[in-house]
Motif scaffolding. Structure first.
Motif, PDB file in Angstrom:
ATOM      1  N   LEU A  12       0.437 -10.861   2.030  1.00  0.00           N
ATOM      2  CA  LEU A  12      -0.590  -9.888   2.408  1.00  0.00           C
ATOM      3  C   LEU A  12      -1.947 -10.562   2.435  1.00  0.00           C
ATOM      4  O   LEU A  12      -2.751 -10.334   3.342  1.00  0.00           O
ATOM      5  CB  LEU A  12      -0.599  -8.707   1.441  1.00  0.00           C
ATOM      6  N   GLY A  13      -2.217 -11.431   1.457  1.00  0.00           N
ATOM      7  CA  GLY A  13      -3.474 -12.158   1.430  1.00  0.00           C
ATOM      8  C   GLY A  13      -3.658 -13.023   2.662  1.00  0.00           C
ATOM      9  O   GLY A  13      -4.769 -13.162   3.187  1.00  0.00           O
ATOM     10  N   ALA A  14      -2.559 -13.586   3.152  1.00  0.00           N
ATOM     11  CA  ALA A  14      -2.638 -14.433   4.349  1.00  0.00           C
ATOM     12  C   ALA A  14      -3.090 -13.610   5.550  1.00  0.00           C
ATOM     13  O   ALA A  14      -3.910 -14.058   6.363  1.00  0.00           O
ATOM     14  CB  ALA A  14      -1.280 -15.074   4.615  1.00  0.00           C
ATOM     15  N   GLU A  37      -8.152  -2.471   6.502  1.00  0.00           N
ATOM     16  CA  GLU A  37      -7.460  -1.220   6.190  1.00  0.00           C
ATOM     17  C   GLU A  37      -6.155  -1.115   6.967  1.00  0.00           C
ATOM     18  O   GLU A  37      -5.113  -0.734   6.411  1.00  0.00           O
ATOM     19  CB  GLU A  37      -8.368  -0.041   6.518  1.00  0.00           C
ATOM     20  N   LYS A  38      -6.184  -1.469   8.256  1.00  0.00           N
ATOM     21  CA  LYS A  38      -4.981  -1.411   9.085  1.00  0.00           C
ATOM     22  C   LYS A  38      -3.929  -2.393   8.576  1.00  0.00           C
ATOM     23  O   LYS A  38      -2.727  -2.085   8.565  1.00  0.00           O
ATOM     24  CB  LYS A  38      -5.332  -1.726  10.545  1.00  0.00           C
ATOM     25  N   VAL A  39      -4.366  -3.588   8.157  1.00  0.00           N
ATOM     26  CA  VAL A  39      -3.429  -4.579   7.620  1.00  0.00           C
ATOM     27  C   VAL A  39      -2.728  -4.015   6.390  1.00  0.00           C
ATOM     28  O   VAL A  39      -1.500  -4.114   6.241  1.00  0.00           O
ATOM     29  CB  VAL A  39      -4.156  -5.895   7.260  1.00  0.00           C
ATOM     30  N   VAL A  40      -3.511  -3.405   5.503  1.00  0.00           N
ATOM     31  CA  VAL A  40      -2.951  -2.860   4.262  1.00  0.00           C
ATOM     32  C   VAL A  40      -1.969  -1.730   4.560  1.00  0.00           C
ATOM     33  O   VAL A  40      -0.868  -1.673   3.991  1.00  0.00           O
ATOM     34  CB  VAL A  40      -4.075  -2.359   3.336  1.00  0.00           C
ATOM     35  N   ILE A  41      -2.337  -0.825   5.464  1.00  0.00           N
ATOM     36  CA  ILE A  41      -1.472   0.319   5.771  1.00  0.00           C
ATOM     37  C   ILE A  41      -0.148  -0.140   6.371  1.00  0.00           C
ATOM     38  O   ILE A  41       0.930   0.348   5.991  1.00  0.00           O
ATOM     39  CB  ILE A  41      -2.192   1.300   6.713  1.00  0.00           C
ATOM     40  N   GLU A  42      -0.200  -1.098   7.303  1.00  0.00           N
ATOM     41  CA  GLU A  42       1.037  -1.592   7.906  1.00  0.00           C
ATOM     42  C   GLU A  42       1.909  -2.282   6.869  1.00  0.00           C
ATOM     43  O   GLU A  42       3.136  -2.151   6.874  1.00  0.00           O
ATOM     44  CB  GLU A  42       0.710  -2.540   9.071  1.00  0.00           C
ATOM     45  N   LYS A  45       3.561   0.436   4.730  1.00  0.00           N
ATOM     46  CA  LYS A  45       4.629   1.112   5.452  1.00  0.00           C
ATOM     47  C   LYS A  45       5.916   0.294   5.397  1.00  0.00           C
ATOM     48  O   LYS A  45       7.008   0.839   5.194  1.00  0.00           O
ATOM     49  CB  LYS A  45       4.230   1.352   6.911  1.00  0.00           C
ATOM     50  N   ASP A  46       5.786  -1.012   5.568  1.00  0.00           N
ATOM     51  CA  ASP A  46       6.967  -1.873   5.494  1.00  0.00           C
ATOM     52  C   ASP A  46       7.519  -1.920   4.078  1.00  0.00           C
ATOM     53  O   ASP A  46       8.736  -1.948   3.871  1.00  0.00           O
ATOM     54  CB  ASP A  46       6.619  -3.297   5.947  1.00  0.00           C
ATOM     55  N   MET A  47       6.639  -1.913   3.097  1.00  0.00           N
ATOM     56  CA  MET A  47       7.067  -2.060   1.708  1.00  0.00           C
ATOM     57  C   MET A  47       7.818  -0.834   1.202  1.00  0.00           C
ATOM     58  O   MET A  47       8.778  -0.960   0.430  1.00  0.00           O
ATOM     59  CB  MET A  47       5.855  -2.337   0.818  1.00  0.00           C
ATOM     60  N   VAL A  48       7.414   0.374   1.623  1.00  0.00           N
ATOM     61  CA  VAL A  48       8.050   1.590   1.104  1.00  0.00           C
ATOM     62  C   VAL A  48       9.182   2.091   1.993  1.00  0.00           C
ATOM     63  O   VAL A  48       9.908   3.001   1.591  1.00  0.00           O
ATOM     64  CB  VAL A  48       7.025   2.730   0.907  1.00  0.00           C
ATOM     65  N   ASN A  49       9.355   1.515   3.163  1.00  0.00           N
ATOM     66  CA  ASN A  49      10.404   1.945   4.084  1.00  0.00           C
ATOM     67  C   ASN A  49      11.775   1.990   3.373  1.00  0.00           C
ATOM     68  O   ASN A  49      12.106   1.064   2.637  1.00  0.00           O
ATOM     69  CB  ASN A  49      10.461   0.968   5.265  1.00  0.00           C
ATOM     70  N   PRO A  50      12.555   3.080   3.527  1.00  0.00           N
ATOM     71  CA  PRO A  50      12.441   4.182   4.490  1.00  0.00           C
ATOM     72  C   PRO A  50      11.589   5.363   4.021  1.00  0.00           C
ATOM     73  O   PRO A  50      11.534   6.386   4.689  1.00  0.00           O
ATOM     74  CB  PRO A  50      13.893   4.624   4.648  1.00  0.00           C
ATOM     75  N   PRO A  69      -8.190  18.997  -0.512  1.00  0.00           N
ATOM     76  CA  PRO A  69      -8.754  17.669  -0.225  1.00  0.00           C
ATOM     77  C   PRO A  69      -7.953  16.943   0.841  1.00  0.00           C
ATOM     78  O   PRO A  69      -6.756  17.190   1.023  1.00  0.00           O
ATOM     79  CB  PRO A  69      -8.638  16.952  -1.573  1.00  0.00           C
ATOM     80  N   GLN A  70      -8.622  16.060   1.564  1.00  0.00           N
ATOM     81  CA  GLN A  70      -7.948  15.210   2.532  1.00  0.00           C
ATOM     82  C   GLN A  70      -7.609  13.906   1.837  1.00  0.00           C
ATOM     83  O   GLN A  70      -8.475  13.261   1.248  1.00  0.00           O
ATOM     84  CB  GLN A  70      -8.846  14.960   3.750  1.00  0.00           C
ATOM     85  N   PHE A  71      -6.340  13.512   1.888  1.00  0.00           N
ATOM     86  CA  PHE A  71      -5.889  12.281   1.264  1.00  0.00           C
ATOM     87  C   PHE A  71      -5.710  11.204   2.323  1.00  0.00           C
ATOM     88  O   PHE A  71      -5.192  11.471   3.412  1.00  0.00           O
ATOM     89  CB  PHE A  71      -4.571  12.504   0.527  1.00  0.00           C
ATOM     90  N   ASP A  72      -6.113   9.988   1.973  1.00  0.00           N
ATOM     91  CA  ASP A  72      -5.994   8.888   2.936  1.00  0.00           C
ATOM     92  C   ASP A  72      -4.533   8.510   3.156  1.00  0.00           C
ATOM     93  O   ASP A  72      -4.080   8.391   4.290  1.00  0.00           O
ATOM     94  CB  ASP A  72      -6.781   7.668   2.443  1.00  0.00           C
ATOM     95  N   LEU A  73      -3.783   8.316   2.063  1.00  0.00           N
ATOM     96  CA  LEU A  73      -2.377   7.933   2.178  1.00  0.00           C
ATOM     97  C   LEU A  73      -1.552   8.700   1.145  1.00  0.00           C
ATOM     98  O   LEU A  73      -1.814   8.612  -0.054  1.00  0.00           O
ATOM     99  CB  LEU A  73      -2.195   6.428   1.939  1.00  0.00           C
ATOM    100  N   ILE A  74      -0.578   9.447   1.624  1.00  0.00           N
ATOM    101  CA  ILE A  74       0.367  10.150   0.757  1.00  0.00           C
ATOM    102  C   ILE A  74       1.729   9.503   0.956  1.00  0.00           C
ATOM    103  O   ILE A  74       2.255   9.466   2.083  1.00  0.00           O
ATOM    104  CB  ILE A  74       0.457  11.649   1.102  1.00  0.00           C
ATOM    105  N   VAL A  75       2.285   8.959  -0.107  1.00  0.00           N
ATOM    106  CA  VAL A  75       3.635   8.379  -0.048  1.00  0.00           C
ATOM    107  C   VAL A  75       4.618   9.492  -0.388  1.00  0.00           C
ATOM    108  O   VAL A  75       4.488  10.133  -1.439  1.00  0.00           O
ATOM    109  CB  VAL A  75       3.775   7.203  -1.036  1.00  0.00           C
ATOM    110  N   TRP A  76       5.596   9.735   0.489  1.00  0.00           N
ATOM    111  CA  TRP A  76       6.458  10.891   0.286  1.00  0.00           C
ATOM    112  C   TRP A  76       7.899  10.637   0.727  1.00  0.00           C
ATOM    113  O   TRP A  76       8.169   9.747   1.522  1.00  0.00           O
ATOM    114  CB  TRP A  76       5.916  12.117   1.034  1.00  0.00           C
ATOM    115  N   ASP A  77       8.775  11.455   0.163  1.00  0.00           N
ATOM    116  CA  ASP A  77      10.176  11.485   0.564  1.00  0.00           C
ATOM    117  C   ASP A  77      10.466  12.892   1.063  1.00  0.00           C
ATOM    118  O   ASP A  77       9.885  13.855   0.564  1.00  0.00           O
ATOM    119  CB  ASP A  77      11.072  11.137  -0.634  1.00  0.00           C
ATOM    120  N   ALA A  78      11.344  13.014   2.023  1.00  0.00           N
ATOM    121  CA  ALA A  78      11.627  14.326   2.617  1.00  0.00           C
ATOM    122  C   ALA A  78      12.461  15.224   1.704  1.00  0.00           C
ATOM    123  O   ALA A  78      12.793  16.340   2.083  1.00  0.00           O
ATOM    124  CB  ALA A  78      12.336  14.157   3.959  1.00  0.00           C
ATOM    125  N   ASN A  79      12.811  14.747   0.534  1.00  0.00           N
ATOM    126  CA  ASN A  79      13.546  15.566  -0.435  1.00  0.00           C
ATOM    127  C   ASN A  79      12.596  15.998  -1.530  1.00  0.00           C
ATOM    128  O   ASN A  79      11.915  15.148  -2.120  1.00  0.00           O
ATOM    129  CB  ASN A  79      14.682  14.745  -1.039  1.00  0.00           C
TER     130      ASN A  79
END
Length: 227
Positions: A12-14, A37-42, A45-50, A69-79
């Motif tokens: 990620l640092g690279a 920010e875009k680098v971190v988000i992508e 996404k790969d790290m938490v997939n699926p 409140p509006q949240f920047d990133l919510i990590v979630w599962d559909a269950n």
């Protein structure tokens, strides 16, 4: 940390290190921060997939819908339930489906730091019940500052105070010093460890979530005098 994990986290640092190339064409920290920010988000996404990541808000019974409140990133599962009104990366995520919350800011501007502190102070309202009752669970919230312009090694700055106030629940990934950008590998390690922690939480809880809905009889009851 062994060499394998060190090499992995430095990947990620690279990618973030390319901000030095961008700075040859623009010195606007907001633009460079947007790229980071875009680098971190992508990467996340790969790290938490699926598992999924969305922006939006968290919904639950009894929520103050006038001040959601509006949240920047919510990590979630559909269950047990998937988000509603989900379009692209936006969604209204049910609280019991939340795995973690990440507030990501491009720079350490005062309003952004204040927002991180506000969400941190109220995090128990937005995280699933198991994170509040099980002391073995990792914290479900992290603030991420992509570029710190005001960081001082002596700790005399608002960002460092925020780290103290949030028990180190905020990290920065890049430091801007005299126009140069330096990768903060410690911040990257803390970000990755946070994600590992919330994913472990999720595996520990597994699919134990459930919702109890009242079952209404949709057909007439059989008369007692019929065989």
């Amino acid at each position: 940390m062994n060499q394998y994990h060190k090499d992995y986290t430095e990947s990620l640092g690279a990618n973030l290190n390319s901000v030095k190339s961008i700075s040859k064409f623009t010195k606007n920290t907001a633009v460079i921060g947007q790229y980071a920010e875009k680098v971190v988000i992508e990467f996340l996404k790969d790290m938490v997939n699926p598992i999924k990541i969305s922006t939006g808000t968290i919904i639950y019974d009894g929520a103050d819908i006038d001040n959601s409140p509006q949240f920047d990133l919510i990590v979630w599962d559909a269950n047990p339930l998937p988000p509603i009104f989900k379009i692209d990366d936006f969604g209204l995520v049910p609280r019991n489906s939340v795995i973690g919350i990440i507030e990501i800011k491009r720079t350490d501007y005062q309003k952004g730091l204040d927002h991180i502190k506000e969400i941190y102070d109220n995090r128990v309202n937005f995280l699933p019940g198991y994170m509040k009752t099980d002391s073995s669970m990792k914290p479900g919230f992290l603030g991420v500052v992509c570029i710190s312009e005001n960081y001082k090694i002596d700790g005399n700055n608002t960002y460092t105070k925020l780290r103290d106030d949030t028990k180190n629940s905020v990290v920065h990934l890049i430091e801007k010093n005299n126009g140069d950008y330096q990768i903060n590998h410690k911040g990257i390690y803390e970000l990755i460890n946070f994600v590992i922690g919330i994913m472990k939480n999720h595996k520990k809880v597994g699919k134990e979530f459930s919702i109890n809905l009242p079952i209404k009889q949709s057909f007439p009851a059989k008369p007692q005098n019929l065989p």
